[in-house]
Enzyme design. Sequence first.
Site, PDB file in Angstrom:
ATOM      1  CD  GLU A  96      -2.986  -1.186   2.175  1.00  0.00           C
ATOM      2  OE1 GLU A  96      -4.181  -1.325   1.875  1.00  0.00           O
ATOM      3  OE2 GLU A  96      -2.594  -1.103   3.336  1.00  0.00           O
ATOM      4  CB  CYS A 109       3.094   7.360   3.289  1.00  0.00           C
ATOM      5  SG  CYS A 109       3.498   6.105   4.484  1.00  0.00           S
ATOM      6  CB  CYS A 116       7.670  -5.699   8.449  1.00  0.00           C
ATOM      7  SG  CYS A 116       9.063  -4.939   9.317  1.00  0.00           S
ATOM      8  CB  CYS A 120       6.430  -3.406  15.940  1.00  0.00           C
ATOM      9  SG  CYS A 120       8.095  -2.956  15.425  1.00  0.00           S
ATOM     10  CB  CYS A 123       3.237  -2.442  13.277  1.00  0.00           C
ATOM     11  SG  CYS A 123       3.411  -2.263  11.494  1.00  0.00           S
ATOM     12  CB  CYS A 353       0.881   5.519  11.176  1.00  0.00           C
ATOM     13  SG  CYS A 353       1.709   6.927  10.625  1.00  0.00           S
TER      14      CYS A 353
HETATM   15  N1  SAH Z   1       9.537   0.064   9.520  1.00  0.00           N
HETATM   16  C1  SAH Z   1       9.726   1.446   9.628  1.00  0.00           C
HETATM   17  C2  SAH Z   1       8.845   2.251   8.707  1.00  0.00           C
HETATM   18  C3  SAH Z   1       7.436   1.800   8.533  1.00  0.00           C
HETATM   19  S1  SAH Z   1       6.387   1.985   9.936  1.00  0.00           S
HETATM   20  C4  SAH Z   1       9.580   1.907  11.057  1.00  0.00           C
HETATM   21  O1  SAH Z   1       9.114   1.140  11.881  1.00  0.00           O
HETATM   22  O2  SAH Z   1       9.969   3.037  11.326  1.00  0.00           O
HETATM   23  C5  SAH Z   1       6.097   3.748   9.939  1.00  0.00           C
HETATM   24  C6  SAH Z   1       5.687   4.321  11.287  1.00  0.00           C
HETATM   25  O3  SAH Z   1       4.357   3.915  11.630  1.00  0.00           O
HETATM   26  C7  SAH Z   1       6.583   3.856  12.407  1.00  0.00           C
HETATM   27  O4  SAH Z   1       6.935   4.896  13.280  1.00  0.00           O
HETATM   28  C8  SAH Z   1       5.699   2.879  13.098  1.00  0.00           C
HETATM   29  O5  SAH Z   1       6.104   2.620  14.374  1.00  0.00           O
HETATM   30  C9  SAH Z   1       4.353   3.527  12.993  1.00  0.00           C
HETATM   31  N2  SAH Z   1       3.244   2.619  13.283  1.00  0.00           N
HETATM   32  C10 SAH Z   1       3.203   1.296  13.038  1.00  0.00           C
HETATM   33  N3  SAH Z   1       2.032   0.779  13.457  1.00  0.00           N
HETATM   34  C11 SAH Z   1       1.307   1.796  13.967  1.00  0.00           C
HETATM   35  C12 SAH Z   1      -0.008   1.907  14.522  1.00  0.00           C
HETATM   36  N4  SAH Z   1      -0.805   0.853  14.604  1.00  0.00           N
HETATM   37  N5  SAH Z   1      -0.416   3.110  14.943  1.00  0.00           N
HETATM   38  C13 SAH Z   1       0.375   4.198  14.801  1.00  0.00           C
HETATM   39  N6  SAH Z   1       1.618   4.163  14.265  1.00  0.00           N
HETATM   40  C14 SAH Z   1       2.086   2.976  13.863  1.00  0.00           C
HETATM   41 FE1  SF4 Z   2       8.033  -3.351  10.632  1.00  0.00          FE
HETATM   42 FE2  SF4 Z   2       5.754  -2.225  11.413  1.00  0.00          FE
HETATM   43 FE3  SF4 Z   2       7.777  -2.481  13.149  1.00  0.00          FE
HETATM   44 FE4  SF4 Z   2       7.971  -0.713  11.103  1.00  0.00          FE
HETATM   45  S1  SF4 Z   2       6.511  -0.657  12.807  1.00  0.00           S
HETATM   46  S2  SF4 Z   2       9.524  -2.170  11.809  1.00  0.00           S
HETATM   47  S3  SF4 Z   2       6.825  -1.833   9.514  1.00  0.00           S
HETATM   48  S4  SF4 Z   2       6.647  -4.157  12.170  1.00  0.00           S
END
Ligand code: SAH
Ligand code: SF4
Length: 389
Positions: A96, A109, A116, A120, A123, A353
């Site tokens: 996306e 974005c 990934c 996390c 996410c 995000c």
């Molecule tokens: N992998 C990279 C970039 C993609 S994620 C990273 O983690 O930085 C982009 C941003 O979205 C990151 O700061 C991530 O922590 C945030 N993010 C991921 N899941 C989210 C959620 N459910 N709510 C708000 N922000 C989130």
């Molecule tokens: Fe991967 Fe999501 Fe963690 Fe970014 S926030 S490193 S996309 S799992």
Amino acid sequence: MTVEQQTTNLLGMDQTALVKLLDSWGDKPFRAKQLTRWIHQRSEADFANMTDLALAFRERLREHCCIEAPSVLSCHVASDHTRKWLFDVGGNNAIETVFIPEDDRGTLCISSQAGCTVACPFCSTGHQGFSRNLTVAEIIGQLWWARQDLLASNAKTRLDGELTDPSRVISNVVFMGMGEPLLNYDAVLGALRLMLDDHAYGLSRRRVTVSTSGVVPIMDRLARDCPVALAVSLHAPNDALRDRLVPLNKKYPLHELIAACQRYLTVAPRDFITFEYVMLQEVNDTLAHAKELCAIAAEVSCKVNLIPFNPFPDSGLQRSSSNRVHAFARVLQDAGVVTTIRKTRGQDIDAACGQLAGDIKDRTKLTQRRLAQASAHQLRDIAVTEVRS
Ligand code: SAH
Ligand code: SF4
């Protein structure tokens, strides 16, 4: 027997790569500039229309090459004009891309991986598991396609018929879509080079942001190869909590991450790093956490961006209340840390995000999924205990 010829996709080739290809055909290097301009500035995918190229050269291009972006499966426009595209990248994988229009800029974005590995728990991409790295063509293809699509719809909606300046539709690019860009470094670097190339997109280094969960050795490589603006997903102010929220922390703990940020700042195009901090109710959002974060902010020139958690099914986590987010921000601001609270955009089309999941078959096995859910619940319990003790 016929020997099948391989077609080279020029969309993912920066000028150095193009010059090499053309050189192998005995063509002059300046053709690489011309081609780059046709492909990226004029969004031309048909060699026949590249009228200032010699006919024989166009023929050879047609025979051996193509210009191909991932195909679009859907495009949704939110009530706040945020736009989300779903691209097919084959093998049941989709990625996306989101465009966020604001008064003074337009931010795209983009995704760097299908899924990934960092996993996390807050996410949605992390919950999916990992499928594969995207190629340069698939990464730059998101920009290539979005730019054309936006220009076409702007042209349709503008009453005076005057086209929007093509160079301004997308003024900023952030690697904050699906995937960890620094774990797909070679392809991300290739895409960055095209974004910054004046013959392609001509974006300023300050307006291209790589967001990372903290892949320390690759942060150093990025600093050396192509320093652009950097965002670091911090999300926790101590190792115990960060180990759980960003599992990569076990490999590269906070003191290493902070040192890498300090090294990056010596070459960065901006004089600060953005620390992203997702606000999870009763997990990482207490005043004690805010104070710990102040101590980190004192070590690195930074801005802190607080991101209210965007929920997705089965995360088992909750967004911090607005009161808690503001109280947290106040602690940081009182300590002199520049702090912003991210506005949620595109929520009605799941474009915020962390909600990006490439709406296709779930790649994660059910047991893994249950484990992830269980750990999300555990997280909250651990954090609550921490606060109380
Ligand atoms: N992998 C990279 C970039 C993609 S994620 C990273 O983690 O930085 C982009 C941003 O979205 C990151 O700061 C991530 O922590 C945030 N993010 C991921 N899941 C989210 C959620 N459910 N709510 C708000 N922000 C989130
Ligand atoms: Fe991967 Fe999501 Fe963690 Fe970014 S926030 S490193 S996309 S799992």
